[in-house]
Design an enzyme around this catalytic site. Structure first.
Site, PDB file in Angstrom:
ATOM      1  N   ASP A  22       0.983  -1.178   0.001  1.00  0.00           N
ATOM      2  CA  ASP A  22      -0.099   0.214  -0.010  1.00  0.00           C
ATOM      3  C   ASP A  22       0.761   1.236  -0.106  1.00  0.00           C
ATOM      4  OD1 ASP A  22      -2.027   2.085   0.298  1.00  0.00           O
ATOM      5  OD2 ASP A  22      -2.166   1.650   2.469  1.00  0.00           O
ATOM      6  N   ASN A  24      -0.280   4.533  -0.493  1.00  0.00           N
ATOM      7  CA  ASN A  24      -0.631   5.622  -0.160  1.00  0.00           C
ATOM      8  C   ASN A  24      -1.466   5.627   1.227  1.00  0.00           C
ATOM      9  OD1 ASN A  24      -2.993   4.352  -0.611  1.00  0.00           O
ATOM     10  ND2 ASN A  24      -3.920   5.821  -1.996  1.00  0.00           N
ATOM     11  N   ASP A  26      -3.760   4.097   2.568  1.00  0.00           N
ATOM     12  CA  ASP A  26      -5.564   3.987   2.663  1.00  0.00           C
ATOM     13  C   ASP A  26      -5.607   2.497   3.327  1.00  0.00           C
ATOM     14  OD1 ASP A  26      -5.050   2.440   0.251  1.00  0.00           O
ATOM     15  OD2 ASP A  26      -6.591   3.507  -0.696  1.00  0.00           O
ATOM     16  N   ASP A  30      -1.747  -1.308  -3.815  1.00  0.00           N
ATOM     17  CA  ASP A  30      -2.247  -0.334  -5.229  1.00  0.00           C
ATOM     18  C   ASP A  30      -1.208  -0.467  -5.898  1.00  0.00           C
ATOM     19  OD1 ASP A  30      -0.164   1.244  -3.931  1.00  0.00           O
ATOM     20  OD2 ASP A  30      -1.737   2.362  -2.724  1.00  0.00           O
ATOM     21  N   ASP A  99      -4.868 -10.559 -15.619  1.00  0.00           N
ATOM     22  CA  ASP A  99      -6.230 -11.514 -15.566  1.00  0.00           C
ATOM     23  C   ASP A  99      -7.261 -11.107 -16.295  1.00  0.00           C
ATOM     24  OD1 ASP A  99      -7.562 -13.570 -13.846  1.00  0.00           O
ATOM     25  OD2 ASP A  99      -6.245 -12.892 -12.382  1.00  0.00           O
ATOM     26  N   ASP A 200      -9.329 -16.412 -16.266  1.00  0.00           N
ATOM     27  CA  ASP A 200     -10.291 -17.154 -15.352  1.00  0.00           C
ATOM     28  C   ASP A 200     -11.127 -18.039 -15.655  1.00  0.00           C
ATOM     29  OD1 ASP A 200     -10.632 -16.232 -12.359  1.00  0.00           O
ATOM     30  OD2 ASP A 200     -12.620 -16.121 -13.032  1.00  0.00           O
ATOM     31  N   GLU A 256      -7.091 -21.048 -16.347  1.00  0.00           N
ATOM     32  CA  GLU A 256      -7.292 -21.551 -15.234  1.00  0.00           C
ATOM     33  C   GLU A 256      -8.380 -22.452 -15.418  1.00  0.00           C
ATOM     34  OE1 GLU A 256      -9.027 -20.833 -10.738  1.00  0.00           O
ATOM     35  OE2 GLU A 256      -9.865 -19.595 -12.395  1.00  0.00           O
ATOM     36  N   HIS A 329      -4.006 -17.121  -5.197  1.00  0.00           N
ATOM     37  CA  HIS A 329      -5.029 -16.539  -4.070  1.00  0.00           C
ATOM     38  C   HIS A 329      -6.252 -17.330  -3.641  1.00  0.00           C
ATOM     39  CE1 HIS A 329      -6.693 -16.196  -8.053  1.00  0.00           C
ATOM     40  NE2 HIS A 329      -7.769 -15.665  -7.700  1.00  0.00           N
ATOM     41  N   ASP A 330      -6.580 -18.566  -4.281  1.00  0.00           N
ATOM     42  CA  ASP A 330      -7.515 -19.338  -3.862  1.00  0.00           C
ATOM     43  C   ASP A 330      -7.116 -20.572  -3.065  1.00  0.00           C
ATOM     44  OD1 ASP A 330      -9.288 -17.727  -5.559  1.00  0.00           O
ATOM     45  OD2 ASP A 330      -8.616 -19.007  -7.187  1.00  0.00           O
TER      46      ASP A 330
HETATM   47  C1  GLC Z   1     -11.188 -18.107 -10.193  1.00  0.00           C
HETATM   48  C2  GLC Z   1     -10.536 -17.140  -9.403  1.00  0.00           C
HETATM   49  C3  GLC Z   1     -11.123 -16.916  -7.930  1.00  0.00           C
HETATM   50  C4  GLC Z   1     -12.758 -16.428  -8.587  1.00  0.00           C
HETATM   51  C5  GLC Z   1     -13.513 -17.443  -9.243  1.00  0.00           C
HETATM   52  C6  GLC Z   1     -14.695 -16.524  -9.785  1.00  0.00           C
HETATM   53  O1  GLC Z   1     -11.349 -19.146  -9.830  1.00  0.00           O
HETATM   54  O2  GLC Z   1      -9.283 -17.439  -9.231  1.00  0.00           O
HETATM   55  O3  GLC Z   1     -10.551 -15.967  -7.009  1.00  0.00           O
HETATM   56  O4  GLC Z   1     -13.546 -16.359  -7.154  1.00  0.00           O
HETATM   57  O5  GLC Z   1     -12.485 -17.564 -10.558  1.00  0.00           O
HETATM   58  O6  GLC Z   1     -14.090 -15.483 -10.916  1.00  0.00           O
HETATM   59 CA    CA Z   2      -3.582   2.227  -1.269  1.00  0.00          CA
END
Ligand code: GLC
Ligand code: CA
Length: 561
Positions: A22, A24, A26, A30, A99, A200, A256, A329-330
């Site tokens: 981050d 700035n 908040d 970013d 993405d 995605d 994905e 991230h999943d």
């Molecule tokens: C993919 C993403 C996930 C998201 C899902 C719906 O699996 O990696 O984070 O929730 O698609 O877009």
């Molecule tokens: Ca920020």
């Protein structure tokens, strides 16, 4: 001989912008924060950044619900910030992959706003609208984030399909204008200088022509995966996308692909270049799942892991390219999931890194993985942010399948939120992530696990990742060599070899907290050179012994070379 490609020789680093840095104050990461950390990424040695969504979004699924594909959401900065980031990264010879989320949009996207206006709306057919069947949803599918996969739109009296939350209506890929608009959008991103796309849930874009009921699962709904995932039409669409967009440049593309099989992956990632460069498969990280989906305390069995990884390595050989990942991230943090969070945290994190990065394919590192970051000890519902985890918590607790305490324990093992806590830059306040109040709690272990402490410390996880990346860049065998599994090792040791004309590599990984023995083959024992190891003194070559969580890479030069 394998065709040489830059994306085969690269290491990709995934950034989840909200939690990276981050700039700035908040409390939200970013784009300027990413730019400030480019020197950090350069020093680590990664070649490509995959940046998770920062587009305009109401944020129900942290940006995977996009309301404008071409605008930067204000909380991440501006379009100029993005252009500057792309430019600075390119100056440092780092590529940028974005993405692409086109299975669905946000329900606030102008396309959907237009589509829901009336049954005659010009964009009505851009989404999937159906009449009620016997006064109910058109079929019995469930949404991945809870409830039915159909929501009734009061105004027009029809239901729309959303495989994910009601805020993520599915686009109708059968409609040619939808496809054209997506391709035009992608082309404008290429014009803006990006180097590729992570697509995605791309295996879900092609829907069947009929929406039939499926067998009802424990949650009261049918799973749509068997009908939707890898519908044959998806290959038609991707081939069209290839002709209309992707063939324009030397881009990197990774799809994905939930529920993808080896046979399907061979089509998506076929080395003839007709569709994508590679896909993410999920078989290995699905091994601790169950009928209850992911909400249990099961661990991934090592023998199963070996079997799945070996299969993907062997069966794609010469036909398609693998992607290699433990984390994103999943997914929960890999050191918590397959390694040791305690005494051997650093050593087990390095072992897991070795095991993955020495395989054949393009490796992906998720932010913080290079520090051996761990899962978060969730102790209250208010600490959760992820739509999927919140939904699961509420349902399981309400249905009395788990007590709140039990559910929090399981969430601390499996939830996507484990990956999403802020990056741990320093031992200081909020781990140096922000000077404000972070949007999500920083893991309290940032006082010991952080980048500042690890960079420059010879035996840190961070320095080990750096060496591992450098090794890949200097040894073609790691990129292009053939993979062969070793028979030995059972559910304790994972060993395999890689080989090209020049050399043969032996990779041996101890997946337990106990010492093990391993029979090293004669050429390695006699002429082997220890290339990499995560212990101060490896006894593998001299004694055939492995210390707890040890990983070792041994090389022999091919004598004919
Ligand atoms: C993919 C993403 C996930 C998201 C899902 C719906 O699996 O990696 O984070 O929730 O698609 O877009
Ligand atoms: Ca920020």
């Amino acid at each position: 001989m394998e065709e040489r490609k830059w994306w085969k020789e690269s290491v990709v680093y995934q950034i989840y912008p909200m939690s990276f840095y981050d700039a700035n104050g908040d409390g939200i990461g970013d784009l300027r924060g990413i730019q400030e950390k480019l020197p950090y990424l350069k020093r680590l040695g990664v070649d490509v950044l995959w940046i998770s969504p920062f587009y305009k979004s109401p944020g129900f699924d942290n940006g995977y619900d996009i309301s404008d594909y071409e605008a930067v959401d204000g909380k991440y900065g501006s379009g100029e910030d993005l252009d500057r980031l792309i430019q600075k990264a390119h100056e440092m010879r780092i590529k940028i992959v974005l993405d692409l989320v086109v299975n669905h949009t946000s329900d606030q996207h102008t396309w959907f706003v237009e589509s829901r206006k009336s049954r005659e709306a010009q964009k009505r057919d851009w989404y999937i609208w159906r009449d009620a069947v016997q006064g109910k949803e058109p079929n019995n599918w469930g949404s991945l984030f809870g409830g039915p996969a159909w929501t009734l739109d009061e105004k027009t009296g029809q239901y729309y399909l959303h495989l994910f939350s009601p805020h993520q209506p599915d686009l109708n890929w059968r409609n040619e204008e939808v496809r054209r608009s997506v391709y035009e959008m992608m082309n404008r991103w290429i014009d803006r200088g990006i180097d590729g796309f992570r697509m995605d849930v791309i295996s879900l874009i092609a829907k069947p022509s009929e929406y039939e009921d499926g067998p009802v699962g424990k949650n009261g709904y049918a799973d749509w995966h068997p009908t939707v995932a890898n519908n044959p039409k998806v290959h038609e669409y991707l081939r069209e996308m290839r002709r209309r967009v992707l063939d324009r440049g030397d881009l990197m593309t990774v799809g994905e692909a939930s529920a993808v099989t080896v046979e399907e992956a061979e089509k998506y990632a076929c080395s003839d270049g007709s569709e994508l460069n590679m896909v993410f498969q999920f078989e290995h990280v699905g091994l601790d799942g169950s009928e209850e989906f992911k909400w249990n305390d099961r661990r991934i069995p090592v023998s199963g892991l070996k079997q799945v990884m070996n299969k993907w390595q062997l069966e794609l050989e010469g036909k398609a390219w693998n992607s290699l990942f433990w984390c994103n991230h999943d997914q929960p943090r890999i050191v918590s999931r397959l390694g040791d969070e305690g005494k051997y945290r650093e050593r087990s994190a390095k072992m897991l890194a070795t095991c993955l990065h020495m395989m054949k394919g393009t490796p992906y590192i998720f932010q913080g993985e290079e520090l051996g970051m761990t899962n978060f000890p969730f102790s209250d519902r208010s600490e959760l942010r992820d739509i999927e985890s919140l939904d699961a918590y509420d349902r399981y607790v309400e249905q009395k399948l788990f007590t709140p305490q039990e559910m929090l324990r399981i969430i601390s093992l499996k939830s996507r939120d484990n990956a999403r806590t802020p990056m741990q830059w320093s031992a200081g306040e909020n781990g140096g992530f922000t000077t404000g109040t972070p949007w999500m709690k920083v893991n309290p272990n940032h006082v010991t696990i952080n980048a500042g402490e690890q960079m420059g410390r010879e035996d840190s996880v961070w320095e080990y990742y750096r060496r591992l990346i450098a090794l890949r860049h200097s040894r073609p065998c790691i990129v292009y060599g053939r993979f062969a599994p070793c028979e030995e090792g059972g559910d304790r040791i994972y060993a395999y070899t890689r080989e090209n004309e020049e050399e043969k590599l032996l990779v041996v990984c101890n997946f337990t907290g106990e010492a093990q023995t391993f029979d090293v083959d004669a050429p390695f024992r006699e002429r082997g050179e220890l290339l990499l190891s995560n212990v101060p003194e490896s006894g593998l070559l001299s004694e055939g012994e492995l210390q707890p969580w040890e990983a070792a890479v041994i090389s022999v030069r091919n004598q004919t070379a």
